[in-house]
Design an enzyme around this catalytic site. Structure first.
Site, PDB file in Angstrom:
ATOM      1  N   TYR A 156       0.838  -1.197  -0.130  1.00  0.00           N
ATOM      2  CA  TYR A 156       0.066   0.051   0.064  1.00  0.00           C
ATOM      3  C   TYR A 156       0.742   1.191   0.035  1.00  0.00           C
ATOM      4  O   TYR A 156       0.654   2.412  -0.679  1.00  0.00           O
ATOM      5  CB  TYR A 156      -0.804   0.007   1.159  1.00  0.00           C
ATOM      6  N   LYS A 160       0.870   4.352  -2.965  1.00  0.00           N
ATOM      7  CA  LYS A 160       0.629   5.755  -2.764  1.00  0.00           C
ATOM      8  C   LYS A 160       1.843   6.745  -2.947  1.00  0.00           C
ATOM      9  O   LYS A 160       1.745   7.801  -3.277  1.00  0.00           O
ATOM     10  CB  LYS A 160       0.330   5.854  -1.268  1.00  0.00           C
TER      11      LYS A 160
END
Length: 267
Positions: A156, A160
């Site tokens: 994740y 990002k």
């Protein structure tokens, strides 16, 4: 300056719950015509109804999975067919995963990157010509996980971080064409994402939020409305020269993570 989105078309992805829902409702309060995208049709229709109730403005719904080519193409095609234009693109749809390199599998990596990076890249490229026509702007929803480090944040945090760099790169490309591109990066925010990920009951989730707030310098987790207010401000004409910027809304959590780690080490 007052914020006004009357007669402007705003596309919000991941609009069926959480931060996306809050963003959609706030844009509706400022008069925007909305194209709302999500995978949960029932929830999406409920959000659309709430948006319509604000000022009676149009809220058009599209059920699509933006991790796929078909989902992105459907979203771009149906939005432009219905409204004939696009003024603001809010790339909010995203998924998360908790894993580390010792337990990592490529399926999890692909799932996260297909939605959080590939989907944003794909939908944006399809809609950039329309945004150039209107001198519109893009707001990507990232996370402070892009710039902080914690065990379990793979992949994740990587996704990002890629999204933040995507913002900078296309801000440079599109600025001469009159299109602004920025990112808003939430910290811990009340949403359905964590509840789904960990399978928490409501009671367990509330306990987790209270414990998490202890690591935040401001002492509170964010609400979806906190993120929405920044997104709408950044997308408004009040910020006409703001581009290529990553704006955290996290109560100082990005500093609290490090500060709490150092405090624990000193005990």
């Amino acid at each position: 300056m007052d914020i006004n989105f009357n007669n402007k078309v705003v596309l919000v992805t991941g609009a069926s719950a959480g931060i996306g829902e809050a963003i959609a409702i706030l844009f509706a309060k400022y008069g925007a015509k909305l194209s709302l995208v999500g995978r949960n049709e029932e929830n999406l229709n409920k959000v659309a109804a709430r948006c319509r109730s604000e000022k009676g403005v149009e809220a058009f719904t599209i059920v699509a999975d933006l991790a796929t080519n078909e989902g992105c193409e459907k979203t771009a095609r149906e939005t432009l067919k219905h409204f004939g234009r696009l003024d603001v693109l809010i790339n909010n749809a995203g998924i998360t995963a908790r894993t580390c390199i010792l337990r990592a599998d490529m399926g999890t990596f692909d799932d996260v990157f297909n939605t959080d990076v590939r989907g944003v890249y794909n939908l944006t490229r399809l809609l950039v010509p329309a945004l150039i026509e209107t001198k519109g702007n893009i707001v990507n929803i990232s996370s402070i996980s892009a710039t902080t480090v914690a065990v379990g944040s793979l992949p994740y945090g990587m996704a990002k971080a890629a999204l933040d760099q995507f913002t900078r790169l296309i801000a440079l490309e599109l600025g001469p064409m009159g299109v602004r591109v920025n990112t808003v990066s939430p910290g811990l925010t009340v949403s359905t994402l964590v509840k789904r990920q960990f399978g928490y009951t409501e009671e367990q989730y509330q306990a987790w939020l209270q414990e998490s707030a202890k690591r935040i310098p401001m002492g509170e987790v964010c609400l979806g409305e906190d993120i929405a207010k920044m997104v709408v401000h950044v997308a408004s004409d009040n910020c006409r020269l703001l581009t290529g910027t990553i704006i955290p809304v996290d109560g100082g959590l990005r500093y609290g993570i490090v500060g709490n780690m150092m405090t624990q080490q000193m005990k």
